[in-house]
Design an enzyme around this catalytic site. Structure first.
Site, PDB file in Angstrom:
ATOM      1  N   GLU A   1      -3.254   3.393 -16.395  1.00 40.92           N
ATOM      2  CA  GLU A   1      -3.922   2.205 -15.897  1.00 40.92           C
ATOM      3  C   GLU A   1      -5.415   2.467 -15.720  1.00 40.92           C
ATOM      4  O   GLU A   1      -5.821   3.599 -15.470  1.00 40.92           O
ATOM      5  CB  GLU A   1      -3.263   1.925 -14.549  1.00 40.92           C
TER       6      GLU A   1
ATOM      7  N   LYS B   1     -11.767  -6.695 -12.712  1.00 39.66           N
ATOM      8  CA  LYS B   1     -10.418  -6.191 -12.445  1.00 39.66           C
ATOM      9  C   LYS B   1      -9.464  -7.239 -12.998  1.00 39.66           C
ATOM     10  O   LYS B   1      -9.501  -8.393 -12.584  1.00 39.66           O
ATOM     11  CB  LYS B   1     -10.278  -6.037 -10.921  1.00 39.66           C
TER      12      LYS B   1
ATOM     13  N   VAL C   1      -1.983  -2.813 -12.487  1.00 36.43           N
ATOM     14  CA  VAL C   1      -0.596  -2.561 -12.883  1.00 36.43           C
ATOM     15  C   VAL C   1      -0.050  -3.792 -13.612  1.00 36.43           C
ATOM     16  O   VAL C   1       0.643  -3.675 -14.626  1.00 36.43           O
ATOM     17  CB  VAL C   1       0.269  -2.218 -11.650  1.00 36.43           C
TER      18      VAL C   1
ATOM     19  N   ASP D   1      -1.053 -13.134   0.493  1.00 36.30           N
ATOM     20  CA  ASP D   1      -1.516 -12.213  -0.549  1.00 36.30           C
ATOM     21  C   ASP D   1      -0.387 -11.275  -0.952  1.00 36.30           C
ATOM     22  O   ASP D   1      -0.042 -10.350  -0.232  1.00 36.30           O
ATOM     23  CB  ASP D   1      -2.732 -11.426  -0.047  1.00 36.30           C
TER      24      ASP D   1
ATOM     25  N   ASP E   1       1.248  -7.664  -9.320  1.00 35.11           N
ATOM     26  CA  ASP E   1       2.032  -6.554  -9.877  1.00 35.11           C
ATOM     27  C   ASP E   1       3.529  -6.876  -9.795  1.00 35.11           C
ATOM     28  O   ASP E   1       4.281  -6.615 -10.740  1.00 35.11           O
ATOM     29  CB  ASP E   1       1.795  -5.250  -9.093  1.00 35.11           C
TER      30      ASP E   1
ATOM     31  N   LYS F   1       1.147   1.024  -2.315  1.00 27.61           N
ATOM     32  CA  LYS F   1       0.056   1.520  -1.470  1.00 27.61           C
ATOM     33  C   LYS F   1       0.393   1.310   0.005  1.00 27.61           C
ATOM     34  O   LYS F   1       0.881   0.260   0.400  1.00 27.61           O
ATOM     35  CB  LYS F   1      -1.247   0.838  -1.865  1.00 27.61           C
TER      36      LYS F   1
HETATM   37  N1  PSU Z   1      -3.011   2.907  -7.657  1.00 29.61           N
HETATM   38  C1  PSU Z   1      -3.997   3.680  -7.130  1.00 29.61           C
HETATM   39  N2  PSU Z   1      -5.227   3.094  -6.947  1.00 29.61           N
HETATM   40  C2  PSU Z   1      -5.494   1.782  -7.321  1.00 29.61           C
HETATM   41  C3  PSU Z   1      -4.460   0.977  -7.877  1.00 29.61           C
HETATM   42  C4  PSU Z   1      -3.237   1.602  -8.024  1.00 29.61           C
HETATM   43  O1  PSU Z   1      -3.773   4.865  -6.804  1.00 29.61           O
HETATM   44  O2  PSU Z   1      -6.626   1.323  -7.173  1.00 29.61           O
HETATM   45  C5  PSU Z   1      -4.736  -0.483  -8.295  1.00 29.61           C
HETATM   46  C6  PSU Z   1      -3.724  -0.910  -9.348  1.00 29.61           C
HETATM   47  O3  PSU Z   1      -4.468  -1.382 -10.443  1.00 29.61           O
HETATM   48  C7  PSU Z   1      -2.938  -2.037  -8.719  1.00 29.61           C
HETATM   49  C8  PSU Z   1      -4.025  -2.676  -7.900  1.00 29.61           C
HETATM   50  O4  PSU Z   1      -2.379  -2.888  -9.671  1.00 29.61           O
HETATM   51  O5  PSU Z   1      -4.628  -1.510  -7.301  1.00 29.61           O
HETATM   52  C9  PSU Z   1      -3.454  -3.694  -6.934  1.00 29.61           C
HETATM   53  O6  PSU Z   1      -4.452  -4.614  -6.640  1.00 29.61           O
HETATM   54  P1  PSU Z   1      -4.076  -6.025  -5.932  1.00 29.61           P
HETATM   55  O7  PSU Z   1      -3.551  -5.630  -4.593  1.00 29.61           O
HETATM   56  O8  PSU Z   1      -5.411  -6.768  -5.857  1.00 29.61           O
HETATM   57  O9  PSU Z   1      -3.089  -6.709  -6.812  1.00 29.61           O
HETATM   58 MN    MN Z   2      -4.016  -9.674  -4.002  1.00 29.87          MN
END
Ligand code: PSU
Ligand code: MN
Length: 304
Positions: free
Chosen positions: A24, A85, A105, A137, A141, A158
């Site tokens: 990714e 992004k 992702v 939110d 993914d 995360k």
């Molecule tokens: N894994 C990591 N660091 C990151 C991400 C994943 O160790 O920054 C990223 C991935 O791209 C994941 C995104 O899809 O964070 C999620 O962002 P959001 O919560 O805005 O969907």
């Molecule tokens: Mn989001």
């Protein structure tokens, strides 16, 4: 049809049925600080190679979706100011407007599957954010993984997220989750989130067997999540994690950070608030995932 352009090496490997691992790019552009991020991008590719697979870092450059970047492409992802992004929904405007962006992702899974790549390594998945009852939110993914036939090797979701809520959503959306040598869902920077996981595997070959069973069963084209914990020796100190994360969530709230910006904000706050310790834990997790993904891809292409 809009083509995902593979690098020469990726195209050759795919046509010969040799193992390929998608990597990714948002983690590089938005998840890790410069200049470390470029080193990491290169290192992850090396880890995949050492495990016997060809790396395919996925991104959109000048509107062209790519699977496998050259050095210049990786440098652009790591350093280009204001790089976008891109989740799945952002891919069509990026293509039409000839914009460059790193894929999350969600975006990576879609493009990898389109390119014929079955195994993908990342750090931690996105999911349901804390405070979901006030701000709805939930990372895209989850939706993409419920509609895409790909195996994602990750260190859980995360830890900035509402982990139990995310696991519930994955259950509702029919996404299969297995723990790699663990009965507990990993906690991204931490070895465990404390939540149980229903299925446990011990080997990469078992992951490949599950992938074959998914295909034989038919049904909705869902993902397989292989949750691979960061080793206890490399994890972030849990008390430090909890303290700095609470501060980070408060700071995000006070500054009104929301939408696409919230995940990068929280990750960066943790890096600074832990004097870089969260970065080391994050990297240890991603390295382990790249290695395991390489092994799974090798096993998948061997049909053993
Ligand atoms: N894994 C990591 N660091 C990151 C991400 C994943 O160790 O920054 C990223 C991935 O791209 C994941 C995104 O899809 O964070 C999620 O962002 P959001 O919560 O805005 O969907
Ligand atoms: Mn989001």
């Amino acid at each position: 049809m809009l083509k995902v352009v593979p690098s020469e090496e990726v195209a050759e490997a795919l046509s010969a049925g040799r193992p390929v691992v998608a990597l990714e790019s948002t983690i590089i552009s938005h998840g890790l600080p410069q200049p470390r991020n470029l080193e990491v991008a290169l290192e992850l590719e090396e880890i995949v190679r050492a495990a016997g697979a060809v790396p395919a870092t996925i991104a959109v450059l000048d509107g062209v979706p790519r699977a496998g970047l050259d050095r210049e492409g990786l440098e652009r992802i790591a350093t280009e100011p204001g790089l976008r992004k891109l989740g799945f929904r952002d891919l069509s405007p990026a293509a039409a407007l000839k914009v460059s962006g790193a894929t999350t992702v969600s975006g990576t899974s879609f493009l990898a599957a389109r390119a014929g790549i079955r195994v993908f390594a990342t750090g931690g998945l996105g999911g349901v954010h804390r405070g979901w009852t006030t701000v709805q939110d939930e990372s895209a993914d989850l939706d993409t993984l419920s509609r895409t036939r790909i195996t994602v090797v990750c260190a859980g979701v995360k830890s900035i997220l509402d982990v139990p809520a995310t696991l519930q959503r994955l259950e509702t959306r029919q996404v299969t989750v297995v723990g790699y040598r663990t009965d507990e869902f990993p906690g991204f920077y931490l070895n465990t989130s404390g939540e149980p996981v229903d299925w446990r595997i011990e080997t990469a070959a078992e992951a490949a067997e599950i992938m074959r069973a998914q295909d034989l069963l038919g049904g909705p084209e869902t993902a397989l999540i292989v949750a691979n914990p960061v080793p206890v020796a490399d994890q972030l100190n849990p008390a430090l994690h909890d303290r700095v994360l609470a501060e980070a969530l408060r700071a995000a709230d006070e500054r009104g950070i929301a939408g696409q910006a919230i995940t990068p904000f929280l990750l960066e706050y943790l890096v600074n608030g832990t004097d870089g310790a969260s970065l080391e834990a994050n990297l240890a997790a991603v390295r382990g995932n790249a290695r395991l993904a390489g092994e799974i891809a090798a096993s998948w292409s061997r049909e053993d």
